[in-house]
Design an enzyme around this catalytic site. Structure first.
Site, PDB file in Angstrom:
ATOM      1  N   SER A 195       0.824  -1.211   0.000  1.00 54.26           N
ATOM      2  CA  SER A 195       0.000   0.000   0.000  1.00 54.26           C
ATOM      3  C   SER A 195       0.862   1.268   0.000  1.00 54.26           C
ATOM      4  O   SER A 195       2.007   1.266   0.445  1.00 54.26           O
ATOM      5  CB  SER A 195      -0.889   0.020   1.245  1.00 54.26           C
ATOM      6  OG  SER A 195      -1.686  -1.135   1.294  1.00 54.26           O
TER       7      SER A 195
HETATM    8  N1  SAH Z   1      -0.568  -5.235   4.053  1.00 48.70           N
HETATM    9  C1  SAH Z   1       0.163  -5.465   2.814  1.00 48.70           C
HETATM   10  C2  SAH Z   1      -0.653  -5.035   1.609  1.00 48.70           C
HETATM   11  C3  SAH Z   1      -1.128  -6.244   0.967  1.00 48.70           C
HETATM   12  S1  SAH Z   1      -2.133  -6.156  -0.459  1.00 48.70           S
HETATM   13  C4  SAH Z   1       1.521  -4.834   2.822  1.00 48.70           C
HETATM   14  O1  SAH Z   1       1.842  -4.108   3.779  1.00 48.70           O
HETATM   15  O2  SAH Z   1       2.290  -5.081   1.904  1.00 48.70           O
HETATM   16  C5  SAH Z   1      -3.400  -7.286   0.088  1.00 48.70           C
HETATM   17  C6  SAH Z   1      -2.959  -8.704   0.329  1.00 48.70           C
HETATM   18  O3  SAH Z   1      -4.115  -9.403   0.785  1.00 48.70           O
HETATM   19  C7  SAH Z   1      -2.462  -9.449  -0.896  1.00 48.70           C
HETATM   20  O4  SAH Z   1      -1.184  -9.956  -0.647  1.00 48.70           O
HETATM   21  C8  SAH Z   1      -3.493 -10.573  -1.075  1.00 48.70           C
HETATM   22  O5  SAH Z   1      -2.949 -11.770  -1.553  1.00 48.70           O
HETATM   23  C9  SAH Z   1      -4.024 -10.724   0.342  1.00 48.70           C
HETATM   24  N2  SAH Z   1      -5.333 -11.360   0.477  1.00 48.70           N
HETATM   25  C10 SAH Z   1      -6.436 -11.204  -0.286  1.00 48.70           C
HETATM   26  N3  SAH Z   1      -7.459 -11.958   0.185  1.00 48.70           N
HETATM   27  C11 SAH Z   1      -6.982 -12.601   1.284  1.00 48.70           C
HETATM   28  C12 SAH Z   1      -7.548 -13.525   2.219  1.00 48.70           C
HETATM   29  N4  SAH Z   1      -8.811 -13.962   2.132  1.00 48.70           N
HETATM   30  N5  SAH Z   1      -6.762 -13.972   3.228  1.00 48.70           N
HETATM   31  C13 SAH Z   1      -5.484 -13.566   3.354  1.00 48.70           C
HETATM   32  N6  SAH Z   1      -4.894 -12.693   2.497  1.00 48.70           N
HETATM   33  C14 SAH Z   1      -5.631 -12.224   1.477  1.00 48.70           C
END
Ligand code: SAH
Length: 216
Positions: A61
């Site tokens: 993000s």
């Molecule tokens: N917090 C992260 C941003 C991640 S983007 C950072 O600091 O880099 C969102 C993430 O959520 C992605 O990696 C995606 O694979 C994950 N995601 C989506 N649906 C999910 C679920 N049901 N359970 C766990 N992770 C999930």
């Protein structure tokens, strides 16, 4: 590149200037080496004012949204925090620096392995990383003082409410797959108190109680 200076400029120009003032958030974001959470070829852009790809069609993000969500979690230290969507591990590291005990879940295996390895290398021993569908939460360690969802959900999965401690708060982007609203859900004497922070854009939350597949 002087990453420490880039971080200071990021904190001053993107975060303080936009009104984030929680000293714990600012100190954590000044400290966590964000460039190590992106692929090597993109490291020179790690402190830019935008999200960046981290592989597997996912993103780390924008620094400001990490700051804004972290501030809205109101962390004083010692809180148990569940994060859904580990991604690069950056948001988890920021929360750990603020003194939270972090439990984080990622559904994409490669991202899970990468972030787990990196967080270990950086000695974030207070972060537990799990591979799986985060839309069902992580019942084993409940209740949580805070739950932060870093992917966009169609609605608030029920498990989060059930796994939230009294006096706790959920921060979650809710909307359609393209645009969401950052929603806070507080548990006040067992009752839901909802508020909206701002509009936002996250990758979709995919799982049993999220979107079924990318874009549906
Ligand atoms: N917090 C992260 C941003 C991640 S983007 C950072 O600091 O880099 C969102 C993430 O959520 C992605 O990696 C995606 O694979 C994950 N995601 C989506 N649906 C999910 C679920 N049901 N359970 C766990 N992770 C999930």
């Amino acid at each position: 590149m002087n990453y420490e200076l880039s971080r200071k400029q990021m904190v001053d120009q993107q975060i303080i200037r936009r009104g984030v003032s929680d000293p714990g958030v600012l100190a954590a974001m000044q400290k966590v080496p964000r460039h190590l959470f992106v692929q090597e070829a993109l490291q020179y852009r790690a402190y830019d004012d935008n999200p960046l790809p981290i592989g597997e069609a996912q993103t780390i993000s924008q620094p400001y949204i990490v700051a804004l969500m972290s501030q809205n979690l109101n962390i004083k230290g010692g809180e148990k925090v569940l994060e859904i969507g580990t991604g690069s591990g950056y948001q988890a590291a920021v929360l750990a620096e603020m003194g939270a005990k972090v439990f984080t879940i990622e559904r994409v295996e490669k991202l899970y392995h990468n972030s787990r390895k990196l967080l270990e290398e950086l000695k974030y021993h207070d972060i537990a990383v799990k591979l799986g569908d985060g839309t069902i939460g992580w019942a084993e360690h409940a209740p949580y003082d805070r739950i932060i969802v870093t992917a966009g959900a169609p609605e608030v999965p029920k498990a989060y409410w059930d796994q939230l401690a009294e006096g706790g708060r959920i921060a979650i982007p809710v909307g359609d797959v393209h645009v969401q609203s950052l929603v806070l859900v507080d548990k006040v004497e067992g009752q839901q108190v909802k508020s909206e922070v701002c509009g936002c854009v996250f990758v979709p939350l995919i799982g049993k109680y999220g979107w079924q597949t990318n874009g549906q």
